[in-house]
Design a protein around this motif. Structure first.
Motif, PDB file in Angstrom:
ATOM      1  N   VAL A 172       0.837  -1.199   0.000  1.00 32.77           N
ATOM      2  CA  VAL A 172       0.000   0.000   0.000  1.00 32.77           C
ATOM      3  C   VAL A 172       0.871   1.249   0.000  1.00 32.77           C
ATOM      4  CG1 VAL A 172      -1.619   1.349   1.413  1.00 32.77           C
ATOM      5  CG2 VAL A 172      -2.005  -1.090   1.041  1.00 32.77           C
ATOM      6  N   PHE A 173       1.952   1.236   0.758  1.00 31.72           N
ATOM      7  CA  PHE A 173       2.859   2.388   0.803  1.00 31.72           C
ATOM      8  C   PHE A 173       3.482   2.648  -0.562  1.00 31.72           C
ATOM      9  CE2 PHE A 173       7.161   4.074   1.392  1.00 31.72           C
ATOM     10  CZ  PHE A 173       6.848   5.288   1.962  1.00 31.72           C
ATOM     11  N   ILE A 174       3.958   1.608  -1.217  1.00 29.67           N
ATOM     12  CA  ILE A 174       4.586   1.767  -2.528  1.00 29.67           C
ATOM     13  C   ILE A 174       3.574   2.238  -3.557  1.00 29.67           C
ATOM     14  CG2 ILE A 174       5.655   0.493  -4.427  1.00 29.67           C
ATOM     15  CD1 ILE A 174       7.130  -1.149  -2.285  1.00 29.67           C
ATOM     16  N   THR A 175       2.381   1.672  -3.528  1.00 31.63           N
ATOM     17  CA  THR A 175       1.341   2.064  -4.474  1.00 31.63           C
ATOM     18  C   THR A 175       0.933   3.516  -4.279  1.00 31.63           C
ATOM     19  OG1 THR A 175       0.519  -0.197  -4.491  1.00 31.63           O
ATOM     20  CG2 THR A 175      -0.948   1.496  -5.343  1.00 31.63           C
ATOM     21  N   SER A 176       0.761   3.945  -3.036  1.00 31.08           N
ATOM     22  CA  SER A 176       0.354   5.333  -2.800  1.00 31.08           C
ATOM     23  C   SER A 176       1.465   6.294  -3.186  1.00 31.08           C
ATOM     24  CB  SER A 176      -0.045   5.539  -1.341  1.00 31.08           C
ATOM     25  OG  SER A 176       1.074   5.365  -0.496  1.00 31.08           O
ATOM     26  N   PHE A 177       2.723   5.911  -3.003  1.00 35.82           N
ATOM     27  CA  PHE A 177       3.840   6.764  -3.418  1.00 35.82           C
ATOM     28  C   PHE A 177       3.862   6.903  -4.934  1.00 35.82           C
ATOM     29  CE2 PHE A 177       8.279   7.389  -4.654  1.00 35.82           C
ATOM     30  CZ  PHE A 177       8.528   8.577  -3.988  1.00 35.82           C
ATOM     31  N   ALA A 178       3.606   5.825  -5.659  1.00 38.56           N
ATOM     32  CA  ALA A 178       3.610   5.871  -7.119  1.00 38.56           C
ATOM     33  C   ALA A 178       2.475   6.737  -7.646  1.00 38.56           C
ATOM     34  CB  ALA A 178       3.510   4.457  -7.686  1.00 38.56           C
ATOM     35  N   LEU A 179       1.353   6.767  -6.966  1.00 43.22           N
ATOM     36  CA  LEU A 179       0.235   7.591  -7.415  1.00 43.22           C
ATOM     37  C   LEU A 179       0.543   9.076  -7.284  1.00 43.22           C
ATOM     38  CD1 LEU A 179      -2.820   5.647  -5.975  1.00 43.22           C
ATOM     39  CD2 LEU A 179      -2.061   5.776  -8.336  1.00 43.22           C
ATOM     40  N   HIS A 180       1.330   9.447  -6.296  1.00 42.27           N
ATOM     41  CA  HIS A 180       1.654  10.850  -6.090  1.00 42.27           C
ATOM     42  C   HIS A 180       2.843  11.307  -6.926  1.00 42.27           C
ATOM     43  CE1 HIS A 180      -1.290  11.336  -2.985  1.00 42.27           C
ATOM     44  NE2 HIS A 180      -0.845  10.265  -2.372  1.00 42.27           N
ATOM     45  N   ALA A 181       3.490  10.403  -7.634  1.00 45.77           N
ATOM     46  CA  ALA A 181       4.665  10.750  -8.415  1.00 45.77           C
ATOM     47  C   ALA A 181       4.306  11.370  -9.765  1.00 45.77           C
ATOM     48  CB  ALA A 181       5.528   9.513  -8.637  1.00 45.77           C
ATOM     49  N   ARG A 182       3.066  11.277 -10.171  1.00 44.33           N
ATOM     50  CA  ARG A 182       2.653  11.840 -11.462  1.00 44.33           C
ATOM     51  C   ARG A 182       2.356  13.322 -11.327  1.00 44.33           C
ATOM     52  NH1 ARG A 182      -1.240   8.499 -15.001  1.00 44.33           N
ATOM     53  NH2 ARG A 182      -0.915  10.474 -15.992  1.00 44.33           N
ATOM     54  N   PRO A 183       2.647  14.090 -12.369  1.00 40.73           N
ATOM     55  CA  PRO A 183       2.312  15.520 -12.318  1.00 40.73           C
ATOM     56  C   PRO A 183       0.804  15.727 -12.435  1.00 40.73           C
ATOM     57  CG  PRO A 183       3.263  14.946 -14.444  1.00 40.73           C
ATOM     58  CD  PRO A 183       3.368  13.732 -13.584  1.00 40.73           C
ATOM     59  N   ARG A 184       0.326  16.800 -11.840  1.00 42.82           N
ATOM     60  CA  ARG A 184      -1.103  17.120 -11.902  1.00 42.82           C
ATOM     61  C   ARG A 184      -1.416  17.839 -13.205  1.00 42.82           C
ATOM     62  NH1 ARG A 184      -3.280  20.498  -7.344  1.00 42.82           N
ATOM     63  NH2 ARG A 184      -5.031  20.436  -8.750  1.00 42.82           N
ATOM     64  N   THR A 185      -2.173  17.198 -14.046  1.00 40.40           N
ATOM     65  CA  THR A 185      -2.612  17.800 -15.298  1.00 40.40           C
ATOM     66  C   THR A 185      -4.112  17.577 -15.442  1.00 40.40           C
ATOM     67  OG1 THR A 185      -2.177  15.788 -16.557  1.00 40.40           O
ATOM     68  CG2 THR A 185      -0.409  17.418 -16.460  1.00 40.40           C
ATOM     69  N   GLU A 186      -4.684  18.361 -16.301  1.00 38.98           N
ATOM     70  CA  GLU A 186      -6.121  18.223 -16.586  1.00 38.98           C
ATOM     71  C   GLU A 186      -6.311  18.273 -18.093  1.00 38.98           C
ATOM     72  OE1 GLU A 186     -10.176  20.846 -15.960  1.00 38.98           O
ATOM     73  OE2 GLU A 186      -8.466  21.206 -14.653  1.00 38.98           O
TER      74      GLU A 186
END
Length: 107
Positions: free
Chosen positions: A18-32
């Motif tokens: 869960v820690f690794i997965t949540s870290f990977a989700l936050h590694a992407r830049p915020r775009t719309e």
């Protein structure tokens, strides 16, 4: 006693996953992505950068890929489809941090 170690190892593995997965989700830049139609009836898309850093991006449709550099807190121009049969689901967009992609830094 074996069951306690098994449960402890399982709980540890799930926590790490869960820690690794949540870290990977936050590694992407915020775009719309903003989709719409031009006055001629063609589908179009633009990307809005919600981060404070420059991004390397591309927009692709029907095998045609347009690469560009997107400035911090800016939005791209509209990219229009070439055929009226295309719709917004036919576009493929991608953005990532420009430091990770040196081929975009020259543009």
């Amino acid at each position: 006693m074996k069951n306690i170690f098994y449960i402890k190892n399982l709980l540890f593995s799930v926590t790490i996953g869960v820690f690794i997965t949540s870290f990977a989700l936050h590694a992407r830049p915020r775009t719309e992505n903003v989709y719409g139609f031009s006055l001629d009836g063609y589908a179009r898309v633009k990307i809005i950068n919600r981060t404070a850093v420059d991004l390397a991006c591309f927009v692709a449709i029907d095998g045609h890929k347009i690469k560009f550099k997107l400035a911090a807190l800016a939005e791209s121009k509209w990219y229009k489809a070439t055929d009226k049969r295309f719709k917004y689901t036919d576009f493929h967009t991608w953005c990532d941090y420009i430091e990770l992609h040196p081929e975009y830094q020259q543009r």
